[in-house]
Design a protein around this motif. Structure first.
Motif, mmCIF file in Angstrom:
data_model
loop_
_atom_site.group_PDB
_atom_site.id
_atom_site.type_symbol
_atom_site.label_atom_id
_atom_site.label_comp_id
_atom_site.label_asym_id
_atom_site.label_seq_id
_atom_site.Cartn_x
_atom_site.Cartn_y
_atom_site.Cartn_z
ATOM 1 N N MET A 1 -126.653 117.892 3.165
ATOM 2 C CA MET A 1 -127.699 117.371 4.023
ATOM 3 C C MET A 1 -128.997 117.186 3.259
ATOM 4 S SD MET A 1 -127.849 116.369 7.009
ATOM 5 C CE MET A 1 -128.937 115.968 8.284
ATOM 6 N N LYS A 2 -129.291 118.111 2.345
ATOM 7 C CA LYS A 2 -130.512 117.999 1.549
ATOM 8 C C LYS A 2 -130.462 116.761 0.662
ATOM 9 C CE LYS A 2 -133.434 120.435 -1.772
ATOM 10 N NZ LYS A 2 -134.314 119.332 -1.788
ATOM 11 N N LYS A 3 -129.263 116.455 0.169
ATOM 12 C CA LYS A 3 -129.099 115.281 -0.681
ATOM 13 C C LYS A 3 -129.451 114.011 0.093
ATOM 14 C CE LYS A 3 -125.901 114.744 -4.064
ATOM 15 N NZ LYS A 3 -124.580 114.576 -4.664
ATOM 16 N N LEU A 4 -128.989 113.923 1.319
ATOM 17 C CA LEU A 4 -129.287 112.763 2.158
ATOM 18 C C LEU A 4 -130.774 112.710 2.494
ATOM 19 C CD1 LEU A 4 -128.071 110.334 3.585
ATOM 20 C CD2 LEU A 4 -127.712 111.776 5.578
ATOM 21 N N LYS A 5 -131.379 113.853 2.714
ATOM 22 C CA LYS A 5 -132.812 113.917 3.012
ATOM 23 C C LYS A 5 -133.634 113.426 1.815
ATOM 24 C CE LYS A 5 -136.177 117.111 4.928
ATOM 25 N NZ LYS A 5 -136.453 118.492 5.313
ATOM 26 N N ASP A 6 -133.192 113.758 0.598
ATOM 27 C CA ASP A 6 -133.880 113.290 -0.606
ATOM 28 C C ASP A 6 -133.745 111.778 -0.782
ATOM 29 O OD1 ASP A 6 -134.617 115.885 -1.198
ATOM 30 O OD2 ASP A 6 -132.977 116.206 -2.627
ATOM 31 N N MET A 7 -132.628 111.225 -0.332
ATOM 32 C CA MET A 7 -132.370 109.791 -0.459
ATOM 33 C C MET A 7 -133.078 108.961 0.598
ATOM 34 S SD MET A 7 -128.311 109.586 -0.962
ATOM 35 C CE MET A 7 -127.468 110.555 -2.166
ATOM 36 N N LEU A 8 -133.451 109.573 1.683
ATOM 37 C CA LEU A 8 -133.934 108.857 2.855
ATOM 38 C C LEU A 8 -135.052 107.846 2.583
ATOM 39 C CD1 LEU A 8 -133.160 108.625 5.780
ATOM 40 C CD2 LEU A 8 -134.846 110.356 6.307
ATOM 41 N N PRO A 9 -136.118 108.181 1.864
ATOM 42 C CA PRO A 9 -137.160 107.165 1.650
ATOM 43 C C PRO A 9 -136.638 105.931 0.914
ATOM 44 C CG PRO A 9 -137.926 109.331 0.959
ATOM 45 C CD PRO A 9 -136.489 109.468 1.290
ATOM 46 N N PHE A 10 -135.773 106.131 -0.056
ATOM 47 C CA PHE A 10 -135.232 105.025 -0.833
ATOM 48 C C PHE A 10 -134.251 104.206 -0.006
ATOM 49 C CE2 PHE A 10 -136.210 108.654 -3.540
ATOM 50 C CZ PHE A 10 -137.190 108.085 -4.353
ATOM 51 N N LEU A 11 -133.472 104.888 0.801
ATOM 52 C CA LEU A 11 -132.531 104.193 1.671
ATOM 53 C C LEU A 11 -133.252 103.407 2.757
ATOM 54 C CD1 LEU A 11 -129.732 106.886 2.081
ATOM 55 C CD2 LEU A 11 -129.635 104.788 0.725
ATOM 56 N N LEU A 12 -134.370 103.916 3.235
ATOM 57 C CA LEU A 12 -135.130 103.201 4.264
ATOM 58 C C LEU A 12 -135.702 101.892 3.734
ATOM 59 C CD1 LEU A 12 -136.970 106.050 6.195
ATOM 60 C CD2 LEU A 12 -135.170 104.543 7.037
ATOM 61 N N VAL A 13 -136.220 101.914 2.523
ATOM 62 C CA VAL A 13 -136.741 100.679 1.928
ATOM 63 C C VAL A 13 -135.609 99.668 1.764
ATOM 64 C CG1 VAL A 13 -137.792 99.666 -0.134
ATOM 65 C CG2 VAL A 13 -138.666 101.819 0.773
ATOM 66 N N THR A 14 -134.472 100.140 1.275
ATOM 67 C CA THR A 14 -133.312 99.265 1.118
ATOM 68 C C THR A 14 -132.830 98.760 2.476
ATOM 69 O OG1 THR A 14 -132.675 100.518 -0.847
ATOM 70 C CG2 THR A 14 -131.006 99.112 0.128
ATOM 71 N N LEU A 15 -132.802 99.637 3.454
ATOM 72 C CA LEU A 15 -132.382 99.262 4.805
ATOM 73 C C LEU A 15 -133.298 98.188 5.383
ATOM 74 C CD1 LEU A 15 -130.306 100.217 7.027
ATOM 75 C CD2 LEU A 15 -132.185 101.558 7.936
ATOM 76 N N PHE A 16 -134.591 98.353 5.202
ATOM 77 C CA PHE A 16 -135.536 97.337 5.689
ATOM 78 C C PHE A 16 -135.294 96.001 5.001
ATOM 79 C CE2 PHE A 16 -138.574 100.921 6.906
ATOM 80 C CZ PHE A 16 -138.230 100.841 8.235
ATOM 81 N N SER A 17 -134.972 96.022 3.710
ATOM 82 C CA SER A 17 -134.700 94.755 3.027
ATOM 83 C C SER A 17 -133.417 94.112 3.542
ATOM 84 C CB SER A 17 -134.637 94.954 1.509
ATOM 85 O OG SER A 17 -133.459 95.603 1.118
ATOM 86 N N PHE A 18 -132.438 94.911 3.913
ATOM 87 C CA PHE A 18 -131.185 94.388 4.447
ATOM 88 C C PHE A 18 -131.353 93.784 5.836
ATOM 89 C CE2 PHE A 18 -128.250 97.518 1.961
ATOM 90 C CZ PHE A 18 -128.418 96.770 0.808
ATOM 91 N N TYR A 19 -132.265 94.336 6.633
ATOM 92 C CA TYR A 19 -132.353 93.936 8.030
ATOM 93 C C TYR A 19 -133.625 93.183 8.417
ATOM 94 C CZ TYR A 19 -128.145 96.566 8.565
ATOM 95 O OH TYR A 19 -126.860 96.988 8.429
#
Length: 106
Positions: A1-19
């Motif tokens: 879970m901590k690993k996913l929490k660390d990834m979250l800001p980077f995944l959000l930027v990528t997610l925004f670019s996808f959508y």
């Protein structure tokens, strides 16, 4: 879970670019520019920064690829399935380069 929490800001930027970026597609030219240049650059930069700050993770690349899947049904047609592999590979390469730079910098 901590690993996913660390990834979250980077995944959000990528997610925004996808959508969010596909909302600005007006014709075939802008679609190709978005799919082939803008989104891959954002994906690569986010992945490289993630790899620089955190240890290399295959999970990050797989997550990026999975995040793109619903956008195919929302914005694109069946020819966009290949981009799942492309964006996953870009995320893998970017995070690998970032991790390599971080490791050699220390």
């Amino acid at each position: 879970m901590k690993k996913l929490k660390d990834m979250l800001p980077f995944l959000l930027v990528t997610l925004f670019s996808f959508y969010l970026l596909p909302l600005f597609i007006k014709d075939t030219g802008s679609a190709m520019l978005t799919l082939l240049i803008i989104i891959p650059v954002i994906c690569f930069v986010c992945s490289m920064i993630y790899g620089f700050k955190k240890p290399f993770s295959l999970f990050y690349s797989v997550t990026v690829a999975i995040l793109f899947i619903p956008s195919i049904f929302i914005f694109y047609n069946s020819s966009a399935w290949i981009y799942i592999v492309v964006y996953g590979a870009i995320a893998l390469i970017g995070s690998g380069i970032g991790a390599y730079i971080s490791k050699n910098r220390k």
